[in-house]
Scaffold this active site. Structure first.
Site, PDB file in Angstrom:
ATOM      1  N   CYS A 197      71.223  61.932 -27.133  1.00  0.00           N
ATOM      2  CA  CYS A 197      71.800  61.849 -28.483  1.00  0.00           C
ATOM      3  C   CYS A 197      71.572  63.138 -29.256  1.00  0.00           C
ATOM      4  O   CYS A 197      72.354  63.491 -30.123  1.00  0.00           O
ATOM      5  CB  CYS A 197      71.191  60.678 -29.222  1.00  0.00           C
ATOM      6  SG  CYS A 197      69.403  60.774 -29.307  1.00  0.00           S
ATOM      7  N   GLU A 222      69.471  54.173 -35.057  1.00  0.00           N
ATOM      8  CA  GLU A 222      69.541  55.546 -34.536  1.00  0.00           C
ATOM      9  C   GLU A 222      70.826  55.628 -33.726  1.00  0.00           C
ATOM     10  O   GLU A 222      70.960  54.941 -32.714  1.00  0.00           O
ATOM     11  CB  GLU A 222      68.310  55.853 -33.681  1.00  0.00           C
ATOM     12  CG  GLU A 222      67.072  55.995 -34.558  1.00  0.00           C
ATOM     13  CD  GLU A 222      65.760  56.018 -33.798  1.00  0.00           C
ATOM     14  OE1 GLU A 222      65.776  56.043 -32.556  1.00  0.00           O
ATOM     15  OE2 GLU A 222      64.711  56.002 -34.463  1.00  0.00           O
TER      16      GLU A 222
HETATM   17  P1  NAD Z   1      76.187  51.272 -27.187  1.00  0.00           P
HETATM   18  O1  NAD Z   1      76.275  51.205 -28.665  1.00  0.00           O
HETATM   19  O2  NAD Z   1      77.419  51.058 -26.396  1.00  0.00           O
HETATM   20  O3  NAD Z   1      75.153  50.198 -26.642  1.00  0.00           O
HETATM   21  C1  NAD Z   1      73.818  50.162 -27.097  1.00  0.00           C
HETATM   22  C2  NAD Z   1      73.290  48.750 -26.992  1.00  0.00           C
HETATM   23  O4  NAD Z   1      73.997  47.917 -27.913  1.00  0.00           O
HETATM   24  C3  NAD Z   1      73.478  48.124 -25.612  1.00  0.00           C
HETATM   25  O5  NAD Z   1      72.324  47.374 -25.308  1.00  0.00           O
HETATM   26  C4  NAD Z   1      74.688  47.235 -25.805  1.00  0.00           C
HETATM   27  O6  NAD Z   1      74.756  46.155 -24.916  1.00  0.00           O
HETATM   28  C5  NAD Z   1      74.459  46.753 -27.227  1.00  0.00           C
HETATM   29  N1  NAD Z   1      75.650  46.277 -27.928  1.00  0.00           N
HETATM   30  C6  NAD Z   1      76.940  46.719 -27.790  1.00  0.00           C
HETATM   31  N2  NAD Z   1      77.740  46.046 -28.651  1.00  0.00           N
HETATM   32  C7  NAD Z   1      76.963  45.170 -29.342  1.00  0.00           C
HETATM   33  C8  NAD Z   1      77.209  44.207 -30.371  1.00  0.00           C
HETATM   34  N3  NAD Z   1      78.421  44.009 -30.860  1.00  0.00           N
HETATM   35  N4  NAD Z   1      76.165  43.506 -30.851  1.00  0.00           N
HETATM   36  C9  NAD Z   1      74.912  43.712 -30.370  1.00  0.00           C
HETATM   37  N5  NAD Z   1      74.625  44.585 -29.393  1.00  0.00           N
HETATM   38  C10 NAD Z   1      75.625  45.328 -28.884  1.00  0.00           C
HETATM   39  O7  NAD Z   1      75.513  52.674 -26.863  1.00  0.00           O
HETATM   40  P2  NAD Z   1      75.239  53.305 -25.429  1.00  0.00           P
HETATM   41  O8  NAD Z   1      76.554  53.711 -24.839  1.00  0.00           O
HETATM   42  O9  NAD Z   1      74.336  52.404 -24.665  1.00  0.00           O
HETATM   43  O10 NAD Z   1      74.397  54.615 -25.819  1.00  0.00           O
HETATM   44  C11 NAD Z   1      74.979  55.844 -26.123  1.00  0.00           C
HETATM   45  C12 NAD Z   1      75.010  56.050 -27.627  1.00  0.00           C
HETATM   46  O11 NAD Z   1      73.698  55.944 -28.146  1.00  0.00           O
HETATM   47  C13 NAD Z   1      75.488  57.437 -28.034  1.00  0.00           C
HETATM   48  O12 NAD Z   1      76.347  57.328 -29.138  1.00  0.00           O
HETATM   49  C14 NAD Z   1      74.202  58.152 -28.440  1.00  0.00           C
HETATM   50  O13 NAD Z   1      74.363  59.214 -29.348  1.00  0.00           O
HETATM   51  C15 NAD Z   1      73.420  57.035 -29.027  1.00  0.00           C
HETATM   52  N6  NAD Z   1      71.981  57.332 -29.029  1.00  0.00           N
HETATM   53  C16 NAD Z   1      71.373  57.647 -30.211  1.00  0.00           C
HETATM   54  C17 NAD Z   1      70.017  57.966 -30.239  1.00  0.00           C
HETATM   55  C18 NAD Z   1      69.308  58.351 -31.513  1.00  0.00           C
HETATM   56  O14 NAD Z   1      68.094  58.449 -31.505  1.00  0.00           O
HETATM   57  N7  NAD Z   1      70.026  58.572 -32.606  1.00  0.00           N
HETATM   58  C19 NAD Z   1      69.283  57.933 -29.044  1.00  0.00           C
HETATM   59  C20 NAD Z   1      69.938  57.609 -27.861  1.00  0.00           C
HETATM   60  C21 NAD Z   1      71.286  57.293 -27.861  1.00  0.00           C
END
Ligand code: NAD
Length: 486
Positions: free
Chosen positions: A288, A254
């Site tokens: 999101c 997501e």
């Molecule tokens: P992010 O992708 O920066 O981080 C999300 C998670 O992934 C964190 O726990 C982070 O530590 C981890 N992560 C980062 N790089 C990684 C890697 N290389 N390998 C494994 N794990 C890794 O996202 P964010 O800034 O925490 O959240 C905001 C984003 O999330 C926005 O783009 C938003 O649209 C999206 N979002 C989507 C939904 C949905 O339902 N579609 C819901 C909420 C948020």
């Protein structure tokens, strides 16, 4: 200051290396917790515990026994409601009413709803003819997929993490959760709940840390993780998918969105203004499903912009615990800088700034927080970066439109496809639009109205797969067909 540790095999423990990182309050950037940072050995220890638990007491439970335990988790979250509210407010800085009305109750509901789904889902069965006339019977068994890696973001931490953990456990899997480094508190607190209701050791594990070269990446690289469910940015999803290719493991993603709100001239005007206001500014725009591009039918365009401006200018900044505050800060200084850079881009690209565009004047005790003004722009072309790229802040661009075809084309000119919100009293128009807009979720005369039994996910670069109701079972179980010759 709180010391937050990993939760592995039913016990809280620091990292093998002793490494830790700081968690700061979004409200004033004071230090609120020291968090253990997992190295590869900590992550591997958590995955090994999760794997052992699959073959232990947990794996031997009946569906009914599992369901009872998950009801217990939901009840215990409700009993400790105030603790969860306090922890989530400390992590996110968002207002008390957002916690009590959405983030924490939804966390509890995620365990109840998926316990009910697994209890009530029918088994698939087909009878078939055979040449000897005796026939055969096929039926499908659902078995857990194994150890699920759950990687979650910071914007609605408890709600989004339990949305994965609830169905994963209901289906009989075990989990290793890597919450966002920005919001470690409620995921950790859930460990206490798991222990107090008697969830066996190793079923729910938490490792803290960052993404690349840290806990997130180590988790995706451990081949004993059978599948990965992720919520976060699209480019992080790309990195995780590459890691999951090793061992050809399944993923459910997501991800980001650049969602449109569409308001027709026949809409209930006040309801549309309220709905678009919530969708653009709730949680300081860090949702999101939030609306960052709004299209308003030309006859009501100016009146609508003016009404939204008035609401945006009336937000009350403050600590989550202030009873009259309804608007919080952004999650981090880094995110504040990112959103401010888009505010600058909008200016450079020639936007008319209807309201906002900067940092509000705050009292001295909050001046160091990650505050930012709700911001509305008009006058930009569809090609402008703030109209095309996900900002994930409290801002939107509003443009007039004249025809359905035009607004559908503008909405679908989008690398993402998460959600849309349409405001009209013409139901035929609503049905036509919903069928043509390329997103996973369409709301008509509402926004963020969620029935957890419905399919949820994104089209295009907003996601892979659907979760919710029985759709979650598709990801969290393997279907095994049994064919019996009669
Ligand atoms: P992010 O992708 O920066 O981080 C999300 C998670 O992934 C964190 O726990 C982070 O530590 C981890 N992560 C980062 N790089 C990684 C890697 N290389 N390998 C494994 N794990 C890794 O996202 P964010 O800034 O925490 O959240 C905001 C984003 O999330 C926005 O783009 C938003 O649209 C999206 N979002 C989507 C939904 C949905 O339902 N579609 C819901 C909420 C948020």
């Amino acid at each position: 200051m709180q010391q937050i540790n990993h939760f592995i095999d039913g016990a809280f423990s620091p990292s093998d290396s002793g490494k830790r990182f700081d968690k700061r309050s979004p409200v004033d950037n004071t230090l609120i917790a020291s968090i253990a940072e997992a190295g590869r050995t900590d992550v591997d220890r958590a995955v090994a515990a999760a794997k052992r638990a699959l073959n232990g007491e947990w794996g031997g439970l009946t569906t009914e026994q599992r369901v009872d335990l998950l009801y217990g988790v939901a009840d215990e979250i409700t009993r400790r409601f105030d603790d969860f509210v306090e922890a989530e407010m400390a992590d996110t800085g968002q207002p008390h009413h957002v916690m009590t009305h959405a983030f924490i109750p939804r966390g509890a509901a995620n365990f109840k709803v998926f316990a009910d789904v697994i209890k009530n889902v029918p088994a698939e069965s087909f009878q078939m003819a055979t040449p000897d006339g005796r026939g055969a019977l096929n039926y499908a068994l659902r078995v857990p997929k194994g150890v699920i890696g759950v990687i979650s973001p910071w914007n609605a931490p408890f709600l989004l993490m339990t949305w994965k953990v609830g169905p994963a456990l209901a289906c009989g899997n075990t989990v290793v959760v890597k919450p966002s480094e920005e919001t470690p508190l409620t995921t950790t607190l859930l460990g206490e709940v798991m222990n107090s209701v008697g969830i066996p050791k190793g079923v729910y594990n938490v490792v803290h840390g960052f993404g690349p070269d840290s806990a997130g990446e180590y988790l995706t690289q451990n081949l004993d993780v059978d599948a990965i469910t992720f919520t976060g940015e699209t480019r992080t999803g790309t990195a995780i998918m590459k890691a999951a290719a090793e061992g050809t493991r399944d993923v459910s993603f997501e991800m980001g969105g650049k969602n449109a709100g569409i308001v027709f001239a026949d809409a209930d005007f006040d309801a549309a203004v309220d709905g678009i206001f919530r969708s653009a500014f709730l949680n300081s725009g860090q949702v999101c499903l939030g609306t960052e591009k709004v299209y308003v039918e030309r006859p009501i365009f100016e009146r609508f912009v003016d009404a939204l401006k008035q609401k945006a200018e009336a937000v009350k900044y403050g600590r989550p615990t202030d009873s009259d505050s309804n608007y919080g800060p952004l999650i981090s200084r880094e995110h504040q800088n990112k959103v401010l850079s888009y505010y600058q881009k909008a200016k450079d690209e020639g936007a008319t700034i209807v309201t906002g565009g900067g940092i509000p004047d705050m009292p001295a005790e909050l001046a160091e927080g990650n505050w930012i003004e709700p911001t509305i722009w008009t006058g930009l072309p569809e090609t402008a970066s703030v109209v095309k790229e996900e900002i994930f802040g409290p801002c939107c661009h509003i443009a007039p439109f004249d025809t359905e075809e035009e607004v559908i084309a503008k909405t679908n000119d989008n690398q993402y496809g998460l959600s849309t919100t349409i405001w009209t009293t013409n139901l035929s128009c609503a049905h036509r639009m919903a069928a043509k807009i390329d997103v996973g979720v369409t709301w008509v005369n509402s926004w963020f109205l969620r029935d957890l039994r419905t399919p949820f996910g994104g089209a295009n670069q907003s996601g892979i797969g659907r979760e919710g109701g029985v759709h979650s079972l598709e990801f969290y179980t393997e279907m095994r067909n049994v064919c019996i010759k009669l």
